[in-house]
Design a protein around this motif. Structure first.
Motif, PDB file in Angstrom:
ATOM      1  N   VAL A 168       1.088  -1.073  -0.244  1.00 27.30           N
ATOM      2  CA  VAL A 168      -0.062  -0.244   0.067  1.00 27.30           C
ATOM      3  C   VAL A 168       0.707   1.094  -0.263  1.00 27.30           C
ATOM      4  O   VAL A 168       2.060   0.936   0.694  1.00 27.30           O
ATOM      5  N   ARG A 169       0.709   1.848  -1.192  1.00 28.53           N
ATOM      6  CA  ARG A 169       1.010   3.554  -1.168  1.00 28.53           C
ATOM      7  C   ARG A 169      -0.013   4.764  -1.129  1.00 28.53           C
ATOM      8  O   ARG A 169      -0.834   4.499  -1.773  1.00 28.53           O
ATOM      9  N   VAL A 170       1.078   5.347  -0.769  1.00 23.62           N
ATOM     10  CA  VAL A 170      -0.460   7.199  -0.791  1.00 23.62           C
ATOM     11  C   VAL A 170      -0.087   7.587  -2.160  1.00 23.62           C
ATOM     12  O   VAL A 170       1.082   7.234  -2.748  1.00 23.62           O
ATOM     13  N   VAL A 171      -0.906   7.876  -3.659  1.00 27.15           N
ATOM     14  CA  VAL A 171      -0.750   7.643  -4.439  1.00 27.15           C
ATOM     15  C   VAL A 171      -1.187   9.369  -4.850  1.00 27.15           C
ATOM     16  O   VAL A 171      -2.295   9.665  -4.366  1.00 27.15           O
ATOM     17  N   SER A 172      -0.022  10.162  -5.145  1.00 22.36           N
ATOM     18  CA  SER A 172      -0.512  11.691  -5.132  1.00 22.36           C
ATOM     19  C   SER A 172      -0.346  12.362  -6.493  1.00 22.36           C
ATOM     20  O   SER A 172       0.238  12.833  -6.860  1.00 22.36           O
ATOM     21  N   VAL A 173      -1.275  12.930  -6.625  1.00 14.00           N
ATOM     22  CA  VAL A 173      -1.676  13.524  -7.897  1.00 14.00           C
ATOM     23  C   VAL A 173      -1.854  15.157  -7.815  1.00 14.00           C
ATOM     24  O   VAL A 173      -2.531  15.488  -7.249  1.00 14.00           O
ATOM     25  N   ASN A 174      -1.183  15.953  -9.023  1.00 14.25           N
ATOM     26  CA  ASN A 174      -1.182  17.325  -9.217  1.00 14.25           C
ATOM     27  C   ASN A 174      -1.659  18.232 -10.166  1.00 14.25           C
ATOM     28  O   ASN A 174      -0.523  17.309 -11.768  1.00 14.25           O
ATOM     29  N   ALA A 176     -10.190   9.982  -8.387  1.00 20.15           N
ATOM     30  CA  ALA A 176     -10.096  11.182  -8.396  1.00 20.15           C
ATOM     31  C   ALA A 176      -9.752  11.856  -6.659  1.00 20.15           C
ATOM     32  O   ALA A 176     -10.351  12.187  -6.330  1.00 20.15           O
ATOM     33  N   GLY A 177      -9.321  12.809  -7.042  1.00 18.77           N
ATOM     34  CA  GLY A 177      -8.680  12.972  -6.433  1.00 18.77           C
ATOM     35  C   GLY A 177      -6.464  13.221  -5.461  1.00 18.77           C
ATOM     36  O   GLY A 177      -5.659  12.763  -6.070  1.00 18.77           O
ATOM     37  N   ASP A 178      -6.576  14.001  -4.268  1.00 19.28           N
ATOM     38  CA  ASP A 178      -5.266  14.155  -4.127  1.00 19.28           C
ATOM     39  C   ASP A 178      -4.704  12.668  -3.525  1.00 19.28           C
ATOM     40  O   ASP A 178      -4.335  12.342  -4.014  1.00 19.28           O
ATOM     41  N   SER A 179      -3.990  13.227  -2.075  1.00 24.10           N
ATOM     42  CA  SER A 179      -3.740  11.729  -1.510  1.00 24.10           C
ATOM     43  C   SER A 179      -4.361  10.948  -1.294  1.00 24.10           C
ATOM     44  O   SER A 179      -5.098  11.291  -0.401  1.00 24.10           O
ATOM     45  N   ARG A 180      -4.351   9.602  -1.939  1.00 17.68           N
ATOM     46  CA  ARG A 180      -4.796   8.918  -1.179  1.00 17.68           C
ATOM     47  C   ARG A 180      -3.779   6.824  -1.197  1.00 17.68           C
ATOM     48  O   ARG A 180      -3.532   7.122  -2.116  1.00 17.68           O
ATOM     49  N   PRO A 181      -4.090   5.953  -0.262  1.00 23.63           N
ATOM     50  CA  PRO A 181      -2.963   5.331  -0.590  1.00 23.63           C
ATOM     51  C   PRO A 181      -3.974   4.128  -1.462  1.00 23.63           C
ATOM     52  O   PRO A 181      -5.303   4.013  -1.460  1.00 23.63           O
ATOM     53  N   GLN A 182      -3.139   3.698  -2.602  1.00 20.72           N
ATOM     54  CA  GLN A 182      -3.918   2.098  -3.137  1.00 20.72           C
ATOM     55  C   GLN A 182      -2.861   1.028  -3.413  1.00 20.72           C
ATOM     56  O   GLN A 182      -1.936   1.438  -2.780  1.00 20.72           O
ATOM     57  N   LYS A 183      -3.447   0.134  -3.432  1.00 23.30           N
ATOM     58  CA  LYS A 183      -2.363  -1.153  -2.752  1.00 23.30           C
ATOM     59  C   LYS A 183      -2.224  -1.223  -4.373  1.00 23.30           C
ATOM     60  O   LYS A 183      -3.084  -1.360  -5.868  1.00 23.30           O
ATOM     61  N   PHE A 184      -1.033  -2.042  -4.421  1.00 28.25           N
ATOM     62  CA  PHE A 184      -0.173  -2.644  -5.340  1.00 28.25           C
ATOM     63  C   PHE A 184      -0.051  -3.566  -5.038  1.00 28.25           C
ATOM     64  O   PHE A 184       0.931  -4.305  -4.685  1.00 28.25           O
ATOM     65  N   ASP A 185      -1.172  -4.627  -5.971  1.00 26.70           N
ATOM     66  CA  ASP A 185      -1.149  -6.342  -6.153  1.00 26.70           C
ATOM     67  C   ASP A 185       0.554  -5.924  -7.188  1.00 26.70           C
ATOM     68  O   ASP A 185       0.117  -6.776  -8.673  1.00 26.70           O
ATOM     69  N   PHE A 186       1.769  -7.476  -6.873  1.00 27.20           N
ATOM     70  CA  PHE A 186       2.567  -8.106  -7.492  1.00 27.20           C
ATOM     71  C   PHE A 186       2.093  -9.516  -7.711  1.00 27.20           C
ATOM     72  O   PHE A 186       2.517 -10.549  -8.351  1.00 27.20           O
ATOM     73  N   GLY A 187       0.794  -9.944  -7.276  1.00 26.29           N
ATOM     74  CA  GLY A 187       0.268 -11.354  -7.239  1.00 26.29           C
ATOM     75  C   GLY A 187      -0.073 -12.104  -8.618  1.00 26.29           C
ATOM     76  O   GLY A 187       0.336 -13.570  -8.880  1.00 26.29           O
ATOM     77  N   ASN A 188      -0.473 -11.242  -9.291  1.00 22.38           N
ATOM     78  CA  ASN A 188      -0.994 -11.508 -10.604  1.00 22.38           C
ATOM     79  C   ASN A 188       0.327 -10.925 -11.865  1.00 22.38           C
ATOM     80  O   ASN A 188       0.157 -12.037 -13.174  1.00 22.38           O
ATOM     81  N   ASN A 189       0.859 -10.321 -11.821  1.00 25.29           N
ATOM     82  CA  ASN A 189       1.332  -9.215 -12.896  1.00 25.29           C
ATOM     83  C   ASN A 189       3.264  -9.015 -12.172  1.00 25.29           C
ATOM     84  O   ASN A 189       3.323  -8.754 -11.101  1.00 25.29           O
TER      85      ASN A 189
END
Lengths: 133, 99
Positions: free
Chosen positions: B24-30, B45-58
């Motif tokens: 889990v990493r916080v993804v922020s966009v500008n 959409a929106g500023d800083s949000r935690p998102q899941k990065f899953d490398f299980g299948n990719n």
């Protein structure tokens, strides 16, 4: 005799498996920066005639995707999502190069280097050419 | 008997935790109202949000951000890069260039 045949067959199968080129199925789609479906042609390894011949289009007949199995003879394969213009459900001009696609459609094409094990859904977001409205 | 079970179960659980391929990493966009996609799926959409990065299948994960008035951006992450980001507590930041 039977054992010999079995051994030969196993060896043949093993050789074929080792020599085969790995493939992966991908689903391609494209939108513009307003997140609206963008008609495009998908070009694999810069083979523009093959892309046209095989009808590798997305969002031409409607809002759809293209599912394609891509062979990986090397670690990376380059695909290009090339924008096209559609009128009455048909591509008005089939591009033969990145420049032609860009100049004619007013959108910027996107090349992408794919690797085995990449996510199945390949989503492209195409920007308008600077100066295009 | 119960102790035997535990002695098997605990190392197994530890092994599963070590082999985790989800981060889990916080993804922020500008600009902050840009849309964010992970592996081609819109995650909001929106500023800083935690998102899941899953490398299980990719083997790789890609993040895109788009906004009507900006050039879209794309960034790829492989397991090694993600592990380094976790180690250094680095988050994902995408800054779009105005058109």
């Amino acid at each position: 005799m039977n054992t010999n045949r079995l051994l030969s067959l196993s060896l043949l199968l093993a050789t074929a498996a080792c020599g085969s080129i790995p493939t992966q199925q991908f689903t391609f789609d494209a939108v513009d920066t307003n997140e609206q479906p963008r008609p495009c042609m998908l070009v694999v390894n810069d083979d523009w005639p093959a892309a046209a011949e095989k009808g590798q289009y997305v969002n031409v007949a409607g809002d759809d995707t293209l599912t394609l199995t891509i062979p990986f003879p090397s670690a990376e394969v380059e695909v290009t999502m090339a924008p096209v213009i559609v009128e009455n459900g048909k591509v008005t001009r089939v591009p033969k190069s990145r420049k032609e696609a860009r100049d004619y459609s007013g959108f910027v094409d996107e090349p992408r280097r794919l690797m085995l094990g990449d996510p199945k859904l390949q989503w492209f977001i195409l920007a308008r050419k600077s100066g295009s409205s | 008997m119960r102790r035997n079970h535990l002695s098997i179960l605990l190392p197994l659980l530890a092994l599963c935790a070590c082999n985790s391929t989800s981060f889990v990493r916080v993804v922020s966009v500008n600009p902050p109202d840009a849309s964010v996609y992970i592996n081609g799926v819109r995650v909001g959409a929106g500023d800083s949000r935690p998102q899941k990065f899953d490398f299980g299948n990719n083997k790789r994960v890609y993040v895109q951000a788009t906004h009507p008035d900006y050039q879209p951006e794309l960034e790829w992450f492989d397991l090694e890069k993600m592990e380094h980001m976790v180690d250094t507590d680095t988050n994902v930041k995408l800054t779009l260039r105005a058109r």
